[in-house]
Design an enzyme around this catalytic site. Structure first.
Site, PDB file in Angstrom:
ATOM      1  N   ARG A   1       4.714 -12.894  10.288  1.00 33.53           N
ATOM      2  CA  ARG A   1       5.338 -11.578  10.106  1.00 33.53           C
ATOM      3  C   ARG A   1       6.704 -11.556  10.763  1.00 33.53           C
ATOM      4  O   ARG A   1       6.979 -12.325  11.685  1.00 33.53           O
ATOM      5  CB  ARG A   1       4.527 -10.492  10.825  1.00 33.53           C
ATOM      6  CG  ARG A   1       3.162 -10.274  10.330  1.00 33.53           C
ATOM      7  CD  ARG A   1       2.483  -9.226  11.210  1.00 33.53           C
ATOM      8  NE  ARG A   1       2.869  -7.888  10.820  1.00 33.53           N
ATOM      9  CZ  ARG A   1       2.256  -7.214   9.852  1.00 33.53           C
ATOM     10  NH1 ARG A   1       1.249  -7.733   9.204  1.00 33.53           N
ATOM     11  NH2 ARG A   1       2.653  -5.991   9.545  1.00 33.53           N
TER      12      ARG A   1
ATOM     13  N   GLU B   1       0.873  -1.151   0.000  1.00 29.51           N
ATOM     14  CA  GLU B   1       0.000   0.000   0.000  1.00 29.51           C
ATOM     15  C   GLU B   1       0.921   1.214   0.000  1.00 29.51           C
ATOM     16  O   GLU B   1       1.783   1.301   0.885  1.00 29.51           O
ATOM     17  CB  GLU B   1      -0.771  -0.021   1.312  1.00 29.51           C
ATOM     18  CG  GLU B   1      -2.219   0.274   1.213  1.00 29.51           C
ATOM     19  CD  GLU B   1      -2.869   0.019   2.562  1.00 29.51           C
ATOM     20  OE1 GLU B   1      -3.429   0.966   3.092  1.00 29.51           O
ATOM     21  OE2 GLU B   1      -2.772  -1.113   3.087  1.00 29.51           O
TER      22      GLU B   1
ATOM     23  N   LYS C   1       3.446   0.847  10.348  1.00 31.13           N
ATOM     24  CA  LYS C   1       3.678   2.023   9.503  1.00 31.13           C
ATOM     25  C   LYS C   1       3.088   3.273  10.133  1.00 31.13           C
ATOM     26  O   LYS C   1       3.627   4.363   9.989  1.00 31.13           O
ATOM     27  CB  LYS C   1       3.057   1.799   8.114  1.00 31.13           C
ATOM     28  CG  LYS C   1       3.945   0.983   7.202  1.00 31.13           C
ATOM     29  CD  LYS C   1       3.517   1.122   5.750  1.00 31.13           C
ATOM     30  CE  LYS C   1       2.382   0.202   5.445  1.00 31.13           C
ATOM     31  NZ  LYS C   1       2.088   0.102   4.002  1.00 31.13           N
TER      32      LYS C   1
HETATM   33  P1  ATP Z   1      -0.854  -1.595   6.573  1.00 28.40           P
HETATM   34  O1  ATP Z   1      -1.278  -1.586   7.987  1.00 28.40           O
HETATM   35  O2  ATP Z   1      -0.741  -0.226   5.994  1.00 28.40           O
HETATM   36  O3  ATP Z   1      -1.599  -2.568   5.704  1.00 28.40           O
HETATM   37  P2  ATP Z   1       1.381  -3.302   6.089  1.00 28.40           P
HETATM   38  O4  ATP Z   1       2.654  -3.304   6.845  1.00 28.40           O
HETATM   39  O5  ATP Z   1       0.564  -4.529   6.026  1.00 28.40           O
HETATM   40  O6  ATP Z   1       0.619  -2.082   6.673  1.00 28.40           O
HETATM   41  P3  ATP Z   1       1.380  -3.286   3.227  1.00 28.40           P
HETATM   42  O7  ATP Z   1       1.859  -2.241   2.299  1.00 28.40           O
HETATM   43  O8  ATP Z   1      -0.027  -3.711   3.130  1.00 28.40           O
HETATM   44  O9  ATP Z   1       1.711  -2.780   4.670  1.00 28.40           O
HETATM   45  O10 ATP Z   1       2.335  -4.541   3.129  1.00 28.40           O
HETATM   46  C1  ATP Z   1       2.662  -5.174   1.911  1.00 28.40           C
HETATM   47  C2  ATP Z   1       2.965  -6.622   2.169  1.00 28.40           C
HETATM   48  O11 ATP Z   1       4.017  -6.758   3.115  1.00 28.40           O
HETATM   49  C3  ATP Z   1       1.766  -7.362   2.733  1.00 28.40           C
HETATM   50  O12 ATP Z   1       1.564  -8.541   1.958  1.00 28.40           O
HETATM   51  C4  ATP Z   1       2.156  -7.695   4.130  1.00 28.40           C
HETATM   52  O13 ATP Z   1       1.651  -8.960   4.486  1.00 28.40           O
HETATM   53  C5  ATP Z   1       3.678  -7.701   4.090  1.00 28.40           C
HETATM   54  N1  ATP Z   1       4.214  -7.313   5.401  1.00 28.40           N
HETATM   55  C6  ATP Z   1       3.951  -6.175   6.072  1.00 28.40           C
HETATM   56  N2  ATP Z   1       4.570  -6.169   7.268  1.00 28.40           N
HETATM   57  C7  ATP Z   1       5.263  -7.338   7.363  1.00 28.40           C
HETATM   58  C8  ATP Z   1       6.097  -7.926   8.362  1.00 28.40           C
HETATM   59  N3  ATP Z   1       6.354  -7.317   9.505  1.00 28.40           N
HETATM   60  N4  ATP Z   1       6.637  -9.137   8.099  1.00 28.40           N
HETATM   61  C9  ATP Z   1       6.392  -9.753   6.935  1.00 28.40           C
HETATM   62  N5  ATP Z   1       5.612  -9.261   5.961  1.00 28.40           N
HETATM   63  C10 ATP Z   1       5.045  -8.060   6.161  1.00 28.40           C
HETATM   64 MG    MG Z   2      -1.473  -4.332   4.617  1.00 34.75          MG
END
Ligand code: ATP
Ligand code: MG
Length: 569
Positions: A271, A44, A281
Site C-alpha cells: 500500500r 467500494e 477512508k
Molecule cells: P476499505 O477499508 O473501505 O476497503 P480501501 O481503501 O481498501 O478501504 P477500496 O475501495 O476497497 O478501499 O479500495 C479499492 C482498491 O484500492 C483496493 O484494491 C485496494 O487494495 C486499493 N487501495 C486502497 N488503499 C490503498 C493504498 N493506500 N495504497 C494502494 N492501494 C490501495
Molecule cells: Mg477494500
C-alpha cells in the site's frame, strides 16, 4: 504492521518493469489465458478516492495499457449501508482525471447478486455451507488462534433442507440483521484462519442504491470478489498486501464455482502510506463529517479531488508513484517526495506571474507621475516558446514587506536604506528613505530608479546583489490566497495512540486577503490554472473564485529541501 521509512527511490528492476509487470509479462509469454490480459480496479463506493487508490489505479490501468490489455472498473457495492452514488460519481471523475478510461467495461458487484446467490444455494445443496444462528461474538470466540484450532459451531451439521429453507427466508427478510449468517463449511482447524468456516452472507435490510429491496442478504468481500473477477474474465487481480492471506480462499471459491479451466491470478503489492496524513477512508470520512476539514476536496486532504484542488497534477502523481515503485514491503513514504514531483511538473508548465503576498508600498520618487511603462515578462524561462506577457510599471509599486529591512544584518541582500536592488524585469533602484505611521510601522519606502538600467538595455548588466518581485500599485488586483501546511502535526498519525483528531495541525490553513496580483494574471486566472508567483511558489486558482474575487490555493513553495537530500545520498 512494521513500516520502514523509504528515503530512496525504488530501483526498477528488469527493463523498467516492476515485479507485478514482470509476472504479467511472463504469463503473457507463456500464453496463459490465451494471451489475454484483463485487470480491474474494484473500489467500494463508500468514500472518495485518495492518493493510495491512485497507486492501485496506476497499477491496474497502467499495466493493462503497457501490455495491450484491458482494465475493468468494478464497483464493489456489496454493503448498502455505507454506499452512495455521490461516491460512485466522484470515483469515476477521479479515474478520468488521472487519465484512464474503462470504456465500456463498467461493472458492479451487484450485477452478480443473482449468480452469487445461486452459487451459495449450490454450496448449501452440496453440504458446503450452513446457516449459523450464533452471535458474531460467539463466532469470533470459536475461531481459535493461528496456533490453536477453532471449535465447530453447533449449527455446523444442520440438515441441508433446513439450511436451504433458512437461507431463503433470510433473503425474504424474515429474520433480523445480525441474527443469522451463511458460512462456508470448510475446516475449523485450517492453519489459514480465513478457511475456518468464513461468513459468506449476512442480512442487511437497508435498500441497495441499485437493486432496491430485492435482496436482504449480501455477500461478503471474500465471497463476492474472486467470483466477480471470474464472471468478468479478469486474468490478473492485483491488490494490496493485506489480501495475501485471503488468496487461498479466493482460489478455493473460484475452483468450487467453475471447472478449473481458468482462475484469475491474484498478485499483491504494498500500500501507499504517506507521512503527515491518514489514508483510512473511515478517518477521512470522520474529518469531513465533523467539519474538521472543508469537505472531501479540502486541499489539505490526501483525496484525489483535494490534491486536484490544491493544484497537484496527474503527471506529478504518476511520477511520484513510479519513483516509490511497487514492492512486497509495507512502507511509509515521505510527503516531500510527492511535493518534489509536483514542483518538477509545475516548473515545466506553470506560467510565471508577479504577486505580492505581504505588501508594503514602494514609491519611486524620480519616476514621472502618471506614467506607465509596459515591461516584458517571460511566461516561463524554462520554456521560451511559452512567450512573454506585459506588466505595467509605475511610480507606486507593491513589494514584499520581508524584502525590506531598516537595519539589516550583514548578509541581507534585499532592500535597505542607501542600498541598490534590481526590480525584476524593470530597473535598478536605490532606497532613499521611508515613512512610518504612529505605531512605528513602515508605511512607505522611497527609492530612486536609474533610467539607464531598464531590463534588456546595456545598462541593466550592472551587478547588484538582490532582485525583488513587485506589482504596480494602481493596476494591482486584490486576491485571496489560501496557504496550507501539513494536515497533521506528527509524521505518522496512524502509529500514534489515542484520538487521531487530536493530532491535527491547528495551523494547517492560513487565509490571506489583499494579496496584490498583476492584472494580466488576474485576467487569465480560470479555476484549475497553475501559476508560479515569482520567488514565492506555485499557486492554483480555486473553484471558489468569481470574476470579482479570485482565490488561489498555494500548491507548494519553491524551496525543495528534498532535492538537496537526494543529492546528498
Ligand atoms: P476499505 O477499508 O473501505 O476497503 P480501501 O481503501 O481498501 O478501504 P477500496 O475501495 O476497497 O478501499 O479500495 C479499492 C482498491 O484500492 C483496493 O484494491 C485496494 O487494495 C486499493 N487501495 C486502497 N488503499 C490503498 C493504498 N493506500 N495504497 C494502494 N492501494 C490501495
Ligand atoms: Mg477494500
Amino acid at each position: 504492521m512494521e513500516e520502514k521509512i523509504i528515503t530512496e527511490e525504488v530501483e526498477n528492476t528488469s527493463g523498467g518493469l516492476n515485479f507485478v509487470e514482470q509476472e504479467i509479462k511472463k504469463d503473457l509469454e507463456e500464453g496463459k489465458n490465451g494471451g489475454r490480459l484483463n485487470t480491474r480496479f474494484p473500489p467500494e463506493p463508500n468514500g472518495y478516492l485518495h492518493i493510495g487508490h491512485a497507486k492501485a489505479i496506476i497499477m491496474d490501468f497502467g499495466s493493462a495499457e503497457k501490455f495491450g490489455g484491458t482494465c475493468n472498473l468494478r464497483f464493489d457495492d456489496t454493503n448498502p449501508q455505507k454506499e452512495d452514488t455521490e461516491y460512485v460519481d466522484s470515483i469515476m471523475r477521479d479515474i478520468k482525471w488521472l487519465g484512464y478510461d474503462w470504456e465500456d467495461r463498467l461493472y458492479y458487484a451487484s450485477d452478480y447478486f443473482q449468480k452469487l446467490y445461486d452459487f451459495a444455494i449450490r454450496l448449501i445443496k452440496e453440504g458446503k455451507a450452513y446457516v449459523d444462528e450464533q452471535t458474531s461474538e460467539q463466532i469470533a470466540q470459536q475461531k481459535g488462534t493461528p496456533t490453536e484450532p477453532g471449535t465447530n459451531s453447533p449449527y455446523r451439521d444442520r440438515p441441508i433442507e433446513e439450511n436451504l429453507d433458512l437461507f431463503e427466508r433470510m433473503n425474504k427478510g424474515e429474520f433480523e440483521e445480525g441474527s443469522m449468517v451463511l458460512r462456508a463449511k470448510i475446516d475449523m482447524a485450517n492453519s489459514n484462519m480465513h478457511f475456518r468456516d468464513p461468513i459468506i452472507y449476512r442480512i442487511i435490510k437497508t435498500p441497495h442504491w441499485r437493486t432496491g429491496d430485492k435482496w436482504k442478504v449480501y455477500p461478503m468481500y471474500d465471497f463476492a470478489h474472486g467470483q466477480s473477477d471470474f464472471f468478468e474474465g479478469v486474468t490478473h487481480s492485483i491488490c494490496t498486501l493485506e489480501f495475501v492471506p485471503h488468496r487461498p480462499l479466493y482460489e478455493y471459491f473460484v475452483k468450487e464455482l467453475a471447472d478449473e479451466s481458468y482462475c484469475p491470478r491474484q498478485i499483491e503489492f504494498n500500500r501507499l502510506n504517506l507521512t503527515y496524513t491518514v489514508m483510512s477512508k473511515r478517518k477521512l470520512l470522520q474529518l469531513v463529517k465533523e467539519g474538521l476539514v472543508n469537505g472531501w476536496d479540502d486541499p489539505r486532504m490526501p483525496t484525489l479531488c483535494g490534491l486536484r484542488r490544491r493544484g497537484y497534477t496527474p503527471s506529478a502523481i504518476k511520477d511520484f508513484v513510479n519513483r516509490i515503485g511497487y514492492t512486497k514491503y509495507e512502507a511509509l513514504n515521505h510527503i516531500e517526495l510527492l511535493e518534489h514531483s509536483v514542483r518538477e511538473d509545475l516548473n515545466k508548465t506553470a506560467v510565471r506571474v508577479s504577486a505580492v503576498v505581504n505588501p508594503v508600498k514602494l514609491v519611486i520618487t524620480n519616476y514621472p507621475d502618471g506614467k506607465t511603462e509596459m515591461m516584458e515578462m517571460d511566461n516561463n524561462p524554462e520554456n521560451p516558446s511559452e512567450g512573454k506577457h506585459e506588466m505595467p510599471f509605475s511610480k507606486e509599486l507593491w513589494i514584499e514587506r520581508e524584502d525590506f529591512m531598516e537595519n539589516p544584518p550583514k548578509k541581507f541582500f534585499r532592500l535597505s536604506p542607501d542600498k541598490e536592488v534590481r526590480l525584476k524585469g524593470a530597473y535598478i533602484i536605490k532606497c532613499t528613505g521611508l515613512k512610518k505611521n504612529d505605531a512605528g510601522e513602515i508605511e512607505e519606502i522611497y527609492a530612486e530608479y536609474d533610467p539607464d538600467t531598464k531590463s534588456g538595455m546595456p545598462g541593466s548588466d550592472r551587478k547588484v546583489k538582490g532582485t525583488l518581485h513587485w506589482v504596480s500599485a494602481p493596476t494591482a488586483v486584490d486576491v485571496e490566497v489560501r496557504d496550507y501546511d501539513r494536515l497533521f502535526s506528527v509524521e505518522n498519525p496512524s502509529a500514534e495512540e489515542g484520538d487521531f483528531r487530536e493530532l491535527l495541525n491547528p495551523d494547517s490553513l492560513k487565509l490571506i486577503k489583499g494579496v496584490k496580483l498583476e492584472p494580466w494574471a488576474a485576467e487569465h486566472a480560470k479555476p484549475g490554472n497553475h501559476f508560479q508567483f515569482t520567488r514565492l511558489g506555485y499557486y492554483t486558482v480555486d473553484p471558489d473564485s468569481t470574476p470579482g474575487h479570485l482565490v488561489f490555493n498555494k500548491t507548494i513553495g519553491l524551496k525543495d529541501t528534498w532535492a538537496k537530500e537526494m543529492k546528498k545520498l
